[in-house]
Write a protein that holds these residues in place. Structure first.
Motif, PDB file in Angstrom:
ATOM      1  N   MET A 103       0.840  -1.183   0.000  1.00  0.00           N
ATOM      2  CA  MET A 103       0.000   0.000   0.000  1.00  0.00           C
ATOM      3  C   MET A 103       0.885   1.247   0.000  1.00  0.00           C
ATOM      4  SD  MET A 103      -3.126   0.924   2.472  1.00  0.00           S
ATOM      5  CE  MET A 103      -3.056   2.464   3.309  1.00  0.00           C
ATOM      6  N   SER A 104       0.450   2.259  -0.707  1.00  0.00           N
ATOM      7  CA  SER A 104       1.192   3.514  -0.767  1.00  0.00           C
ATOM      8  C   SER A 104       1.061   4.259   0.549  1.00  0.00           C
ATOM      9  CB  SER A 104       0.634   4.386  -1.893  1.00  0.00           C
ATOM     10  OG  SER A 104       0.806   3.752  -3.137  1.00  0.00           O
ATOM     11  N   GLY A 105       1.987   5.190   0.772  1.00  0.00           N
ATOM     12  CA  GLY A 105       1.944   6.013   1.971  1.00  0.00           C
ATOM     13  C   GLY A 105       0.735   6.933   1.967  1.00  0.00           C
ATOM     14  N   VAL A 106       0.311   7.313   3.133  1.00  0.00           N
ATOM     15  CA  VAL A 106      -0.837   8.205   3.303  1.00  0.00           C
ATOM     16  C   VAL A 106      -0.394   9.630   3.014  1.00  0.00           C
ATOM     17  CG1 VAL A 106      -2.505   9.091   4.982  1.00  0.00           C
ATOM     18  CG2 VAL A 106      -1.888   6.672   4.996  1.00  0.00           C
ATOM     19  N   ILE A 107      -1.231  10.374   2.290  1.00  0.00           N
ATOM     20  CA  ILE A 107      -0.959  11.786   2.030  1.00  0.00           C
ATOM     21  C   ILE A 107      -2.107  12.608   2.584  1.00  0.00           C
ATOM     22  CG2 ILE A 107       0.386  11.282  -0.046  1.00  0.00           C
ATOM     23  CD1 ILE A 107      -2.040  12.349  -1.688  1.00  0.00           C
ATOM     24  N   GLY A 108      -1.863  13.875   2.763  1.00  0.00           N
ATOM     25  CA  GLY A 108      -2.906  14.787   3.216  1.00  0.00           C
ATOM     26  C   GLY A 108      -3.648  15.393   2.035  1.00  0.00           C
ATOM     27  N   TRP A 109      -4.784  16.016   2.327  1.00  0.00           N
ATOM     28  CA  TRP A 109      -5.608  16.657   1.295  1.00  0.00           C
ATOM     29  C   TRP A 109      -4.801  17.719   0.538  1.00  0.00           C
ATOM     30  CZ3 TRP A 109      -9.691  15.449  -1.300  1.00  0.00           C
ATOM     31  CH2 TRP A 109     -10.322  16.414  -2.074  1.00  0.00           C
ATOM     32  N   ASP A 110      -3.989  18.474   1.256  1.00  0.00           N
ATOM     33  CA  ASP A 110      -3.182  19.512   0.602  1.00  0.00           C
ATOM     34  C   ASP A 110      -2.202  18.906  -0.400  1.00  0.00           C
ATOM     35  OD1 ASP A 110      -4.492  21.515   1.991  1.00  0.00           O
ATOM     36  OD2 ASP A 110      -2.944  21.692   3.534  1.00  0.00           O
ATOM     37  N   ASP A 111      -1.650  17.720  -0.077  1.00  0.00           N
ATOM     38  CA  ASP A 111      -0.751  17.042  -1.018  1.00  0.00           C
ATOM     39  C   ASP A 111      -1.498  16.693  -2.302  1.00  0.00           C
ATOM     40  OD1 ASP A 111       1.473  16.974   0.788  1.00  0.00           O
ATOM     41  OD2 ASP A 111       0.536  15.267   1.794  1.00  0.00           O
ATOM     42  N   PHE A 112      -2.705  16.154  -2.162  1.00  0.00           N
ATOM     43  CA  PHE A 112      -3.510  15.792  -3.334  1.00  0.00           C
ATOM     44  C   PHE A 112      -3.861  17.024  -4.155  1.00  0.00           C
ATOM     45  CE2 PHE A 112      -7.756  15.271  -5.238  1.00  0.00           C
ATOM     46  CZ  PHE A 112      -7.450  14.301  -6.164  1.00  0.00           C
ATOM     47  N   MET A 113      -4.263  18.090  -3.490  1.00  0.00           N
ATOM     48  CA  MET A 113      -4.667  19.306  -4.194  1.00  0.00           C
ATOM     49  C   MET A 113      -3.494  19.992  -4.895  1.00  0.00           C
ATOM     50  SD  MET A 113      -7.863  19.389  -4.141  1.00  0.00           S
ATOM     51  CE  MET A 113      -8.103  21.000  -4.879  1.00  0.00           C
ATOM     52  N   ALA A 114      -2.265  19.668  -4.499  1.00  0.00           N
ATOM     53  CA  ALA A 114      -1.092  20.253  -5.165  1.00  0.00           C
ATOM     54  C   ALA A 114      -0.900  19.694  -6.573  1.00  0.00           C
ATOM     55  CB  ALA A 114       0.167  20.007  -4.327  1.00  0.00           C
ATOM     56  N   VAL A 115      -1.488  18.515  -6.845  1.00  0.00           N
ATOM     57  CA  VAL A 115      -1.393  17.916  -8.178  1.00  0.00           C
ATOM     58  C   VAL A 115      -2.566  18.445  -9.005  1.00  0.00           C
ATOM     59  CG1 VAL A 115      -1.327  15.779  -9.517  1.00  0.00           C
ATOM     60  CG2 VAL A 115      -0.319  15.847  -7.220  1.00  0.00           C
ATOM     61  N   ASP A 116      -2.267  19.185 -10.057  1.00  0.00           N
ATOM     62  CA  ASP A 116      -3.299  19.798 -10.900  1.00  0.00           C
ATOM     63  C   ASP A 116      -3.626  18.857 -12.061  1.00  0.00           C
ATOM     64  OD1 ASP A 116      -5.048  21.514 -12.165  1.00  0.00           O
ATOM     65  OD2 ASP A 116      -3.628  23.185 -12.303  1.00  0.00           O
ATOM     66  N   LEU A 117      -4.674  18.053 -11.875  1.00  0.00           N
ATOM     67  CA  LEU A 117      -5.141  17.106 -12.891  1.00  0.00           C
ATOM     68  C   LEU A 117      -6.304  17.741 -13.645  1.00  0.00           C
ATOM     69  CD1 LEU A 117      -5.029  14.084 -10.507  1.00  0.00           C
ATOM     70  CD2 LEU A 117      -3.924  14.075 -12.733  1.00  0.00           C
ATOM     71  N   ARG A 118      -6.174  17.815 -14.966  1.00  0.00           N
ATOM     72  CA  ARG A 118      -7.191  18.462 -15.803  1.00  0.00           C
ATOM     73  C   ARG A 118      -7.580  17.565 -16.971  1.00  0.00           C
ATOM     74  NH1 ARG A 118      -7.788  24.414 -14.907  1.00  0.00           N
ATOM     75  NH2 ARG A 118      -6.416  24.758 -13.122  1.00  0.00           N
ATOM     76  N   VAL A 119      -8.799  17.771 -17.437  1.00  0.00           N
ATOM     77  CA  VAL A 119      -9.272  17.098 -18.644  1.00  0.00           C
ATOM     78  C   VAL A 119      -8.769  17.883 -19.844  1.00  0.00           C
ATOM     79  CG1 VAL A 119     -11.311  16.534 -20.023  1.00  0.00           C
ATOM     80  CG2 VAL A 119     -11.332  16.169 -17.556  1.00  0.00           C
ATOM     81  N   GLY A 120      -8.280  17.148 -20.836  1.00  0.00           N
ATOM     82  CA  GLY A 120      -7.858  17.760 -22.081  1.00  0.00           C
ATOM     83  C   GLY A 120      -8.352  16.941 -23.260  1.00  0.00           C
ATOM     84  N   ARG A 121      -8.404  17.579 -24.421  1.00  0.00           N
ATOM     85  CA  ARG A 121      -8.808  16.890 -25.648  1.00  0.00           C
ATOM     86  C   ARG A 121      -7.606  16.824 -26.583  1.00  0.00           C
ATOM     87  NH1 ARG A 121     -13.660  15.606 -27.201  1.00  0.00           N
ATOM     88  NH2 ARG A 121     -14.681  17.184 -25.919  1.00  0.00           N
ATOM     89  N   VAL A 122      -7.286  15.626 -27.049  1.00  0.00           N
ATOM     90  CA  VAL A 122      -6.167  15.450 -27.975  1.00  0.00           C
ATOM     91  C   VAL A 122      -6.539  16.110 -29.306  1.00  0.00           C
ATOM     92  CG1 VAL A 122      -4.718  13.785 -29.192  1.00  0.00           C
ATOM     93  CG2 VAL A 122      -5.484  13.293 -26.849  1.00  0.00           C
ATOM     94  N   VAL A 123      -5.723  17.081 -29.722  1.00  0.00           N
ATOM     95  CA  VAL A 123      -5.983  17.765 -30.993  1.00  0.00           C
ATOM     96  C   VAL A 123      -5.096  17.240 -32.110  1.00  0.00           C
ATOM     97  CG1 VAL A 123      -6.968  19.837 -29.968  1.00  0.00           C
ATOM     98  CG2 VAL A 123      -4.504  19.735 -30.372  1.00  0.00           C
ATOM     99  N   SER A 124      -3.962  16.644 -31.756  1.00  0.00           N
ATOM    100  CA  SER A 124      -3.142  15.964 -32.756  1.00  0.00           C
ATOM    101  C   SER A 124      -2.258  14.935 -32.061  1.00  0.00           C
ATOM    102  CB  SER A 124      -2.291  16.953 -33.567  1.00  0.00           C
ATOM    103  OG  SER A 124      -1.268  17.515 -32.777  1.00  0.00           O
ATOM    104  N   ALA A 125      -1.893  13.923 -32.835  1.00  0.00           N
ATOM    105  CA  ALA A 125      -1.025  12.843 -32.346  1.00  0.00           C
ATOM    106  C   ALA A 125      -0.177  12.382 -33.514  1.00  0.00           C
ATOM    107  CB  ALA A 125      -1.867  11.700 -31.802  1.00  0.00           C
ATOM    108  N   GLU A 126       1.097  12.157 -33.229  1.00  0.00           N
ATOM    109  CA  GLU A 126       2.011  11.719 -34.287  1.00  0.00           C
ATOM    110  C   GLU A 126       3.065  10.794 -33.694  1.00  0.00           C
ATOM    111  OE1 GLU A 126       5.021  15.391 -34.679  1.00  0.00           O
ATOM    112  OE2 GLU A 126       2.890  15.928 -34.720  1.00  0.00           O
ATOM    113  N   PRO A 127       3.611   9.916 -34.503  1.00  0.00           N
ATOM    114  CA  PRO A 127       4.694   9.055 -34.008  1.00  0.00           C
ATOM    115  C   PRO A 127       5.876   9.887 -33.511  1.00  0.00           C
ATOM    116  CG  PRO A 127       3.887   8.255 -36.113  1.00  0.00           C
ATOM    117  CD  PRO A 127       3.259   9.610 -35.901  1.00  0.00           C
ATOM    118  N   PHE A 128       6.586   9.352 -32.535  1.00  0.00           N
ATOM    119  CA  PHE A 128       7.759  10.006 -31.954  1.00  0.00           C
ATOM    120  C   PHE A 128       8.949   9.064 -32.161  1.00  0.00           C
ATOM    121  CE2 PHE A 128       9.475  11.916 -27.689  1.00  0.00           C
ATOM    122  CZ  PHE A 128      10.454  12.602 -28.375  1.00  0.00           C
ATOM    123  N   PRO A 129       9.499   9.025 -33.387  1.00  0.00           N
ATOM    124  CA  PRO A 129      10.545   8.050 -33.710  1.00  0.00           C
ATOM    125  C   PRO A 129      11.833   8.224 -32.908  1.00  0.00           C
ATOM    126  CG  PRO A 129      10.285   9.614 -35.505  1.00  0.00           C
ATOM    127  CD  PRO A 129       9.171   9.880 -34.524  1.00  0.00           C
TER     128      PRO A 129
END
Length: 113
Positions: A1-27
């Motif tokens: 099990m992972s270590g316990v974090i506080g609410w402030d730790d979680f809120m520090a990670v800015d997770l957002r929804v995005g829409r892929v507008v383009s994708a291409e191979p990365f050779p």
């Protein structure tokens, strides 16, 4: 099990929804990957990311798709690409990445709470 974090730790990670507008191979990537351009809405705009998701996705199937990304990491140089966000996913039983996605339509830029 992972270590316990506080609410402030979680809120520090800015997770957002995005829409892929383009994708291409990365050779130039060491492992098979795509370069994604993801629109995180008017506040954040379009950001680039490298994603090792070639086992389950093609560039054509990624365009228009919603994803969840971490948008407050500092930029990271990945070969010739300056990655500006981290697109999230989970490893399946074979070790390949499946994207973390909302289960319905959500506006780009919406923050995960």
């Amino acid at each position: 099990m992972s270590g316990v974090i506080g609410w402030d730790d979680f809120m520090a990670v800015d997770l957002r929804v995005g829409r892929v507008v383009s994708a291409e191979p990365f050779p130039q990537a060491r492992r098979p990957a795509y370069i994604l351009h993801v629109d995180f809405g008017p506040e954040l705009g379009v950001r680039k990311s490298s994603a090792q998701i070639t086992a389950h996705y093609t560039p054509q199937t990624l365009v228009g798709r919603l994803v969840v990304g971490v948008v407050n990491f500092p930029p990271k140089q990945i070969g010739p690409l300056m990655s500006e966000c981290l697109v999230t996913g989970f490893h399946d039983a074979d070790g390949h990445v499946r994207l973390c996605v909302p289960d319905g339509d959500v506006a780009p830029g919406t923050r995960l709470l």
